[in-house]
Design a protein around this motif. Structure first.
Motif, PDB file in Angstrom:
ATOM      1  N   GLU A   1      36.471  35.728 -16.364  1.00  0.00           N
ATOM      2  CA  GLU A   1      35.428  36.501 -15.695  1.00  0.00           C
ATOM      3  C   GLU A   1      35.726  38.000 -15.788  1.00  0.00           C
ATOM      4  O   GLU A   1      36.891  38.408 -15.835  1.00  0.00           O
ATOM      5  CB  GLU A   1      35.332  36.100 -14.225  1.00  0.00           C
ATOM      6  CG  GLU A   1      34.750  34.730 -13.990  1.00  0.00           C
ATOM      7  CD  GLU A   1      34.543  34.474 -12.512  1.00  0.00           C
ATOM      8  OE1 GLU A   1      33.385  34.360 -12.078  1.00  0.00           O
ATOM      9  OE2 GLU A   1      35.550  34.399 -11.780  1.00  0.00           O
TER      10      GLU A   1
ATOM     11  N   ALA B   1      24.609  47.293  -5.768  1.00  0.00           N
ATOM     12  CA  ALA B   1      24.681  45.832  -5.779  1.00  0.00           C
ATOM     13  C   ALA B   1      23.307  45.218  -5.516  1.00  0.00           C
ATOM     14  O   ALA B   1      22.951  44.186  -6.108  1.00  0.00           O
ATOM     15  CB  ALA B   1      25.679  45.354  -4.733  1.00  0.00           C
TER      16      ALA B   1
ATOM     17  N   TRP C   1      22.940  44.209  -9.561  1.00  0.00           N
ATOM     18  CA  TRP C   1      24.123  43.354  -9.440  1.00  0.00           C
ATOM     19  C   TRP C   1      24.571  42.804 -10.791  1.00  0.00           C
ATOM     20  O   TRP C   1      25.769  42.636 -11.041  1.00  0.00           O
ATOM     21  CB  TRP C   1      23.860  42.205  -8.469  1.00  0.00           C
ATOM     22  CG  TRP C   1      25.026  41.279  -8.320  1.00  0.00           C
ATOM     23  CD1 TRP C   1      25.125  40.001  -8.761  1.00  0.00           C
ATOM     24  CD2 TRP C   1      26.289  41.580  -7.695  1.00  0.00           C
ATOM     25  NE1 TRP C   1      26.365  39.474  -8.462  1.00  0.00           N
ATOM     26  CE2 TRP C   1      27.099  40.428  -7.802  1.00  0.00           C
ATOM     27  CE3 TRP C   1      26.802  42.714  -7.061  1.00  0.00           C
ATOM     28  CZ2 TRP C   1      28.390  40.369  -7.296  1.00  0.00           C
ATOM     29  CZ3 TRP C   1      28.097  42.658  -6.546  1.00  0.00           C
ATOM     30  CH2 TRP C   1      28.872  41.501  -6.677  1.00  0.00           C
ATOM     31  N   ASP C   2      23.647  42.526 -11.691  1.00  0.00           N
ATOM     32  CA  ASP C   2      24.006  41.958 -12.987  1.00  0.00           C
ATOM     33  C   ASP C   2      24.929  42.872 -13.791  1.00  0.00           C
ATOM     34  O   ASP C   2      25.716  42.391 -14.614  1.00  0.00           O
ATOM     35  CB  ASP C   2      22.748  41.668 -13.809  1.00  0.00           C
ATOM     36  CG  ASP C   2      21.913  42.929 -14.057  1.00  0.00           C
ATOM     37  OD1 ASP C   2      21.645  43.677 -13.084  1.00  0.00           O
ATOM     38  OD2 ASP C   2      21.531  43.172 -15.218  1.00  0.00           O
ATOM     39  N   LYS C   3      24.888  44.168 -13.516  1.00  0.00           N
ATOM     40  CA  LYS C   3      25.724  45.116 -14.251  1.00  0.00           C
ATOM     41  C   LYS C   3      27.140  45.223 -13.677  1.00  0.00           C
ATOM     42  O   LYS C   3      28.048  45.730 -14.355  1.00  0.00           O
ATOM     43  CB  LYS C   3      25.080  46.512 -14.254  1.00  0.00           C
ATOM     44  CG  LYS C   3      23.715  46.564 -14.911  1.00  0.00           C
ATOM     45  CD  LYS C   3      23.126  47.969 -14.826  1.00  0.00           C
ATOM     46  CE  LYS C   3      21.693  48.000 -15.337  1.00  0.00           C
ATOM     47  NZ  LYS C   3      21.604  47.684 -16.784  1.00  0.00           N
TER      48      LYS C   3
ATOM     49  N   ASP D   1      28.595  42.525 -11.641  1.00  0.00           N
ATOM     50  CA  ASP D   1      29.082  41.207 -11.246  1.00  0.00           C
ATOM     51  C   ASP D   1      30.426  40.960 -11.924  1.00  0.00           C
ATOM     52  O   ASP D   1      30.540  41.038 -13.152  1.00  0.00           O
ATOM     53  CB  ASP D   1      28.057  40.148 -11.664  1.00  0.00           C
ATOM     54  CG  ASP D   1      28.384  38.768 -11.129  1.00  0.00           C
ATOM     55  OD1 ASP D   1      29.362  38.641 -10.363  1.00  0.00           O
ATOM     56  OD2 ASP D   1      27.664  37.814 -11.485  1.00  0.00           O
ATOM     57  N   ALA D   2      31.439  40.678 -11.139  1.00  0.00           N
ATOM     58  CA  ALA D   2      32.794  40.544 -11.692  1.00  0.00           C
ATOM     59  C   ALA D   2      33.565  39.480 -10.934  1.00  0.00           C
ATOM     60  O   ALA D   2      33.193  39.088  -9.821  1.00  0.00           O
ATOM     61  CB  ALA D   2      33.530  41.882 -11.613  1.00  0.00           C
TER      62      ALA D   2
ATOM     63  N   TRP E   1      31.327  43.184  -3.054  1.00  0.00           N
ATOM     64  CA  TRP E   1      32.080  42.129  -3.722  1.00  0.00           C
ATOM     65  C   TRP E   1      32.753  41.212  -2.710  1.00  0.00           C
ATOM     66  O   TRP E   1      32.805  40.006  -2.898  1.00  0.00           O
ATOM     67  CB  TRP E   1      33.106  42.736  -4.676  1.00  0.00           C
ATOM     68  CG  TRP E   1      32.450  43.445  -5.815  1.00  0.00           C
ATOM     69  CD1 TRP E   1      32.065  42.907  -7.013  1.00  0.00           C
ATOM     70  CD2 TRP E   1      32.053  44.823  -5.861  1.00  0.00           C
ATOM     71  NE1 TRP E   1      31.462  43.856  -7.800  1.00  0.00           N
ATOM     72  CE2 TRP E   1      31.450  45.044  -7.121  1.00  0.00           C
ATOM     73  CE3 TRP E   1      32.162  45.893  -4.973  1.00  0.00           C
ATOM     74  CZ2 TRP E   1      30.952  46.296  -7.507  1.00  0.00           C
ATOM     75  CZ3 TRP E   1      31.677  47.129  -5.349  1.00  0.00           C
ATOM     76  CH2 TRP E   1      31.073  47.323  -6.597  1.00  0.00           C
TER      77      TRP E   1
ATOM     78  N   GLN F   1      30.653  38.548  -1.438  1.00  0.00           N
ATOM     79  CA  GLN F   1      30.452  37.497  -2.428  1.00  0.00           C
ATOM     80  C   GLN F   1      31.722  36.672  -2.640  1.00  0.00           C
ATOM     81  O   GLN F   1      31.746  35.786  -3.506  1.00  0.00           O
ATOM     82  CB  GLN F   1      30.027  38.114  -3.770  1.00  0.00           C
ATOM     83  CG  GLN F   1      28.703  38.848  -3.736  1.00  0.00           C
ATOM     84  CD  GLN F   1      27.519  37.922  -3.615  1.00  0.00           C
ATOM     85  OE1 GLN F   1      27.589  36.761  -3.987  1.00  0.00           O
ATOM     86  NE2 GLN F   1      26.418  38.424  -3.074  1.00  0.00           N
TER      87      GLN F   1
ATOM     88  N   VAL G   1      34.557  37.828  -3.787  1.00  0.00           N
ATOM     89  CA  VAL G   1      35.302  38.313  -4.951  1.00  0.00           C
ATOM     90  C   VAL G   1      36.566  39.034  -4.479  1.00  0.00           C
ATOM     91  O   VAL G   1      36.483  39.929  -3.632  1.00  0.00           O
ATOM     92  CB  VAL G   1      34.431  39.280  -5.788  1.00  0.00           C
ATOM     93  CG1 VAL G   1      35.233  39.875  -6.948  1.00  0.00           C
ATOM     94  CG2 VAL G   1      33.194  38.559  -6.303  1.00  0.00           C
TER      95      VAL G   1
END
Length: 525
Positions: free
Chosen positions: A122, A206, A210-212, A214-215, A464, A467, A469
């Motif tokens: 990821e 975010a 968010w797609d840019k 997302d980690a 993050w 989420q 993360v």
């Protein structure tokens, strides 16, 4: 650093240029060339790229150029476009695709660069803010936007927080690219705006992009690299896995408004407010040790060369009663070379930051208000418990103590939200990013211990963390207490040598994710 939620068009010219101009320096360096032959393009394929300019591989040179951009954030966001456009050029010279993300506030932008990897793992995101707090220029010994080096220290607003960390992390990554590195994952480098205040920081990003970003893991500002009493020898390398909980209180007093020629001392809002501030200023919240702070202080006790300091820490950790713990904690703070940091890690702190009262010199005002910024230890004393203590302390002072929530929130709703933040678990240590930080510390700082820690301030990690993360923080340079005080203060600075060594540390961190045969990190050959 260290604020929570909150982020101008035209081209902003750097406040200073170096050696006849930044552009000239870069062109000259490009002519000299770097060692590399290729980098990774936007689609993940190897692409031919011009050799990375030597100046871009030098963290000190990079930091000087970052500091030359005035990105002060006065509370409603900063003008970061010129800085972002310059840094975008740095990435593009290295063959890395970079994108400026506009926010609704003119010239207030984010920059996202993405080094494409194999996709085996990821993505990893490196989060560094470009905005800085304002300066009181008259109180600086040097131009805060000149990047001046004096006696081995580089001065400038953001040198510590956090353009220095950005320079170290980016220079280290460029070194890998110059060697033709490939990675097992995408590396996303987000240079965000509005970390220090404003509406368009990482939470806005975010919510809208968010797609840019997302980690699978995130590295940002945080953990301190502490020195022994000589101020330069590394004592303890830390990475933070948890931030303190940020909230504000307002103290408000009222009185009779009247002509200033006939003062009423017993009915003065300012007098009442001053007495309350004095009492609260002499008070400290109780010490609360958590699993995270216990592990940190145990590491400090093992790492320090000061036996008295180590003994005081162990007394505090073994204390069986609140009274003995408080007594030992006072000794720990007294003996520490970083007293304000260690005091902040032990308890909820409160700082008087903004005072408002009066509007004309011949009018005694009817009201006075002081903003108190507070930071609670997650898993320690809850913000609602601290609020109750402050109200009890000041119950006879004729002041109102108000919790400042988000717009439209009731006090109970704000407290419930803070309860949730307070209960957020620290980041998991069983991750490859954490192991990379630990291995990099061992390689770069040899026999210096490494430990997880609590960050006494706040970061942009919220989106993050919500989420799930894992996110960690490092300021990758050894600091003295005097330099730490300069953070958000006057004469902000770091050691040049420490920045260079910190760049070596970051090089090892990124090296852990290389897949090519020349990798030097934990996967290296």
């Amino acid at each position: 650093m260290a604020h929570e939620p909150h982020e101008t068009t035209g081209t902003q010219v750097p406040r200073r240029v170096f050696l006849g101009g930044v552009g000239a320096a870069v062109i000259g360096a490009a002519a000299a060339g770097g060692a590399g032959a290729f980098a990774r393009g936007a689609g993940g394929q190897a692409v031919t790229a011009a050799a990375i300019p030597v100046a871009d591989l030098d963290p000190v040179d990079l930091l000087k150029r970052m500091l030359s951009y005035d990105t002060q954030n006065f509370g409603t966001g900063a003008k970061t476009r010129a800085h972002a456009e310059w840094l975008k050029g740095v990435w593009e010279r290295a063959g890395v695709a970079a994108e400026i993300i506009d926010t609704p506030q003119p010239d207030n932008v984010h920059l996202i660069a993405r080094i494409k990897g194999t996709g085996t793992e990821e993505p990893l995101l490196f989060l560094g803010h470009s905005d800085v707090v304002p300066v009181e220029e008259e109180n600086w010994d040097v131009d805060p936007f000149a990047g001046e080096v004096i006696d081995g220290e580089i001065y400038g607003r953001g040198a510590l927080d956090m353009k220095g960390a950005n320079a170290a992390g980016i220079a280290a990554l460029l070194r890998h690219l110059d060697e033709g590195a490939t990675f097992d994952r995408d590396l996303i480098i987000l240079t965000d705006c509005d970390e220090e205040a404003g509406d368009y920081g990482s939470r806005w990003l975010a919510a809208n992009h968010w797609d840019k970003i997302d980690a699978g893991s995130v590295l940002t500002e945080g953990g301190w690299f502490l020195a022994q009493s000589d101020r330069t020898t590394p004592m303890l390398i830390t990475a933070t896995r948890q931030d303190k909980v940020y909230f504000n209180l307002d103290l408000t007093a009222t009185g009779t408004a009247t002509h200033s020629s006939k003062p009423m001392p017993d009915d003065s809002a300012i007098v009442a407010l001053s007495r309350a501030i004095s009492e609260l200023g002499d008070w400290e919240a109780p010490v609360h040790l958590t699993d995270v702070t216990r592990e940190y202080f145990e590491a400090v006790a093992e790492a320090t060369s000061d036996r008295r300091f180590a003994k005081a820490i162990r007394l505090m950790l073994r204390a069986k009663s609140d009274r003995s713990r408080e007594r030992a904690a006072r000794l720990v703070v007294k003996l520490s070379d970083y007293p304000y940091l260690h005091r902040a890690l032990l308890r909820t702190t409160h700082a008087f930051v903004i005072q408002e009262s009066g509007y004309k010199e011949n009018v005694i005002p009817s009201e006075g208000t002081t903003r108190v910024n507070c930071r609670a230890v997650p898993g320690g004393q809850k913000p609602r418990e601290f609020l109750a203590q402050v109200r009890e302390l000041l119950k006879d002072r004729d002041v109102e103590v108000k919790l400042i929530g988000n717009p439209g929130e009731s006090e109970e709703q704000a407290l419930a939200r803070l309860d949730g933040t307070w209960a957020t678990k620290p980041a998991d240590l069983d991750t490859d990013l954490w192991r990379a930080l630990e291995d990099a510390s061992r390689t770069t700082y040899e026999d210096t211990p490494f430990a997880p820690a609590l960050f006494e301030a706040g970061t942009s990690l919220g989106p993050w963390r919500t989420q799930g993360v894992p996110g960690y923080g490092v300021y990758p340079y050894v600091l003295s207490n005097e330099q730490l005080i300069g953070m958000h203060g006057n004469n902000e600075r770091i050691f040049v040598e420490a920045l260079e060594q910190g760049t070596d540390f970051m090089y090892e961190v990124w090296g852990a994710f290389r897949t090519d045969a020349t990798a030097t990190g934990t996967k290296g050959g």
